[in-house]
Design a protein around this motif. Sequence first.
Motif, mmCIF file in Angstrom:
data_model
loop_
_atom_site.group_PDB
_atom_site.id
_atom_site.type_symbol
_atom_site.label_atom_id
_atom_site.label_comp_id
_atom_site.label_asym_id
_atom_site.label_seq_id
_atom_site.Cartn_x
_atom_site.Cartn_y
_atom_site.Cartn_z
ATOM 1 N N ASN A 78 0.714 -1.359 -0.080
ATOM 2 C CA ASN A 78 0.153 0.030 -0.042
ATOM 3 C C ASN A 78 0.927 1.142 0.052
ATOM 4 O OD1 ASN A 78 -2.515 -1.099 -0.009
ATOM 5 N ND2 ASN A 78 -2.584 -1.318 2.125
ATOM 6 N N VAL A 79 2.085 1.195 0.341
ATOM 7 C CA VAL A 79 2.785 2.323 0.512
ATOM 8 C C VAL A 79 4.107 2.410 -0.512
ATOM 9 C CG1 VAL A 79 2.366 2.728 2.950
ATOM 10 C CG2 VAL A 79 4.549 1.500 2.291
ATOM 11 N N SER A 80 4.106 1.197 -1.156
ATOM 12 C CA SER A 80 5.308 0.988 -2.109
ATOM 13 C C SER A 80 4.939 0.140 -3.209
ATOM 14 C CB SER A 80 6.536 0.651 -1.377
ATOM 15 O OG SER A 80 7.581 0.408 -2.342
ATOM 16 N N SER A 81 5.533 0.397 -4.396
ATOM 17 C CA SER A 81 5.129 -0.333 -5.768
ATOM 18 C C SER A 81 6.432 -0.995 -6.003
ATOM 19 C CB SER A 81 4.622 0.527 -6.709
ATOM 20 O OG SER A 81 5.689 1.399 -7.185
ATOM 21 N N LEU A 82 7.286 -1.007 -5.127
ATOM 22 C CA LEU A 82 8.464 -2.037 -5.409
ATOM 23 C C LEU A 82 8.381 -3.117 -5.301
ATOM 24 C CD1 LEU A 82 11.449 -0.029 -3.092
ATOM 25 C CD2 LEU A 82 11.152 0.134 -5.946
ATOM 26 N N PRO A 83 9.192 -4.011 -6.209
ATOM 27 C CA PRO A 83 8.926 -5.639 -5.903
ATOM 28 C C PRO A 83 9.327 -5.918 -4.426
ATOM 29 C CG PRO A 83 10.251 -4.877 -7.906
ATOM 30 C CD PRO A 83 10.110 -3.767 -7.103
ATOM 31 N N LEU A 84 8.866 -7.161 -4.027
ATOM 32 C CA LEU A 84 9.054 -7.539 -2.544
ATOM 33 C C LEU A 84 10.015 -8.989 -2.793
ATOM 34 C CD1 LEU A 84 5.875 -6.689 -0.938
ATOM 35 C CD2 LEU A 84 7.916 -5.402 -1.162
ATOM 36 N N ALA A 85 10.812 -9.006 -1.879
ATOM 37 C CA ALA A 85 11.528 -10.360 -1.482
ATOM 38 C C ALA A 85 10.759 -10.930 -0.157
ATOM 39 C CB ALA A 85 13.073 -10.150 -1.190
ATOM 40 N N ILE A 86 10.304 -12.138 -0.189
ATOM 41 C CA ILE A 86 9.663 -12.738 0.610
ATOM 42 C C ILE A 86 10.799 -13.375 1.549
ATOM 43 C CG2 ILE A 86 7.755 -14.081 1.515
ATOM 44 C CD1 ILE A 86 6.368 -13.428 -1.123
ATOM 45 N N ASP A 87 10.821 -13.169 2.788
ATOM 46 C CA ASP A 87 12.042 -13.785 3.577
ATOM 47 C C ASP A 87 11.484 -14.523 4.856
ATOM 48 O OD1 ASP A 87 14.322 -14.429 4.887
ATOM 49 O OD2 ASP A 87 15.292 -12.336 4.620
ATOM 50 N N VAL A 93 4.295 -20.769 5.612
ATOM 51 C CA VAL A 93 4.152 -19.194 5.252
ATOM 52 C C VAL A 93 4.583 -18.878 3.945
ATOM 53 C CG1 VAL A 93 5.177 -17.018 6.205
ATOM 54 C CG2 VAL A 93 4.624 -18.808 7.791
ATOM 55 N N MET A 94 5.718 -19.249 3.481
ATOM 56 C CA MET A 94 6.437 -19.089 1.996
ATOM 57 C C MET A 94 5.209 -19.222 1.064
ATOM 58 S SD MET A 94 8.489 -17.614 0.079
ATOM 59 C CE MET A 94 10.000 -17.409 1.204
ATOM 60 N N GLU A 95 4.609 -20.245 0.909
ATOM 61 C CA GLU A 95 3.785 -20.768 0.086
ATOM 62 C C GLU A 95 2.399 -19.777 0.238
ATOM 63 O OE1 GLU A 95 1.685 -24.508 -2.197
ATOM 64 O OE2 GLU A 95 2.511 -24.912 -0.552
ATOM 65 N N GLN A 96 1.893 -19.539 1.407
ATOM 66 C CA GLN A 96 0.840 -18.711 1.302
ATOM 67 C C GLN A 96 1.100 -17.311 0.645
ATOM 68 O OE1 GLN A 96 -2.541 -19.571 2.160
ATOM 69 N NE2 GLN A 96 -1.512 -21.632 2.113
ATOM 70 N N ALA A 97 2.222 -16.694 1.144
ATOM 71 C CA ALA A 97 2.776 -15.666 0.855
ATOM 72 C C ALA A 97 2.902 -15.432 -0.720
ATOM 73 C CB ALA A 97 4.034 -15.104 1.415
ATOM 74 N N LEU A 98 3.427 -16.595 -1.234
ATOM 75 C CA LEU A 98 3.457 -16.506 -2.725
ATOM 76 C C LEU A 98 2.242 -16.491 -3.485
ATOM 77 C CD1 LEU A 98 6.628 -18.801 -3.209
ATOM 78 C CD2 LEU A 98 6.524 -16.491 -3.557
ATOM 79 N N GLY A 103 2.034 -10.539 -8.079
ATOM 80 C CA GLY A 103 3.177 -10.622 -9.063
ATOM 81 C C GLY A 103 4.274 -11.617 -9.170
ATOM 82 N N ARG A 104 5.376 -11.461 -9.550
ATOM 83 C CA ARG A 104 6.477 -12.540 -9.436
ATOM 84 C C ARG A 104 7.307 -12.147 -8.365
ATOM 85 N NH1 ARG A 104 11.173 -14.485 -13.575
ATOM 86 N NH2 ARG A 104 11.298 -16.508 -12.926
ATOM 87 N N ALA A 105 7.449 -12.949 -7.391
ATOM 88 C CA ALA A 105 8.254 -12.530 -6.065
ATOM 89 C C ALA A 105 9.561 -13.050 -6.236
ATOM 90 C CB ALA A 105 7.390 -13.391 -4.801
ATOM 91 N N LEU A 106 10.380 -12.687 -5.199
ATOM 92 C CA LEU A 106 11.659 -12.929 -4.970
ATOM 93 C C LEU A 106 11.749 -13.707 -3.526
ATOM 94 C CD1 LEU A 106 14.627 -13.049 -6.214
ATOM 95 C CD2 LEU A 106 14.984 -10.907 -4.913
ATOM 96 N N ILE A 107 12.209 -14.996 -3.815
ATOM 97 C CA ILE A 107 12.370 -15.840 -2.449
ATOM 98 C C ILE A 107 13.817 -15.457 -1.852
ATOM 99 C CG2 ILE A 107 12.527 -18.046 -1.148
ATOM 100 C CD1 ILE A 107 10.482 -18.993 -3.440
ATOM 101 N N ASN A 108 13.815 -14.982 -0.627
ATOM 102 C CA ASN A 108 14.963 -14.877 0.110
ATOM 103 C C ASN A 108 14.951 -15.933 0.994
ATOM 104 O OD1 ASN A 108 17.534 -13.877 0.780
ATOM 105 N ND2 ASN A 108 16.716 -12.017 1.658
ATOM 106 N N SER A 109 15.736 -16.980 1.063
ATOM 107 C CA SER A 109 16.820 -17.493 0.212
ATOM 108 C C SER A 109 16.457 -18.891 0.080
ATOM 109 C CB SER A 109 18.095 -17.109 0.347
ATOM 110 O OG SER A 109 18.391 -17.557 1.732
#
Length: 186
Positions: A78-87, A93-98, A103-109
Amino acid sequence: RQTLEISLDDNFIVIGERINPTGKKKLQEEIRNGNFETILNFAEQQESCGARILDVNVGMSGIDEQSVMLRALEEVANVSSLPLAIDTSNTEVMEQALRRYPGRALINSISLETVKFEKLLPIAKKYGAMFILLPLSDEGLPKDLEEKKCIIHTIMDRAIELGMKKEDIVVDGLVTTVGANKTAAL
């Protein structure tokens, strides 16, 4: 959301990693109380300082990490349109977040640590996510460059077997300082 192309020919890309409660007592307390003010401030500050991707990590004890992660991703979006890395190290939690990420997320790591290697790679493939390859194994940090390269190739080979492409993988060199390891510069 913004699209960010990552290429070897591009300039250095900063990933803002301040949204992480580790060692931040005030942020931990806010998260426990359902307050996302500091998270939003970190997102805005990092973007204004040149971050091109924002890493979101809410892992800490005493919370429902999944609900907090999903809300944090929504609030930051809501405050940024930057791509996010889910960490997160938690595969559920990762699966639900993805699943919810717009959009296409970046998994860290993803590393060669058994749980990450066996469970997160298929999840990355399923949701079309890119991932940061961290050359670690269950034994910890690689002892030398050859071990590091072996870990990198093992993870990359498995990702490609699953149908991913080299372009889906961002390798973290995991370079330590010469002060910590005199052969690090090699």
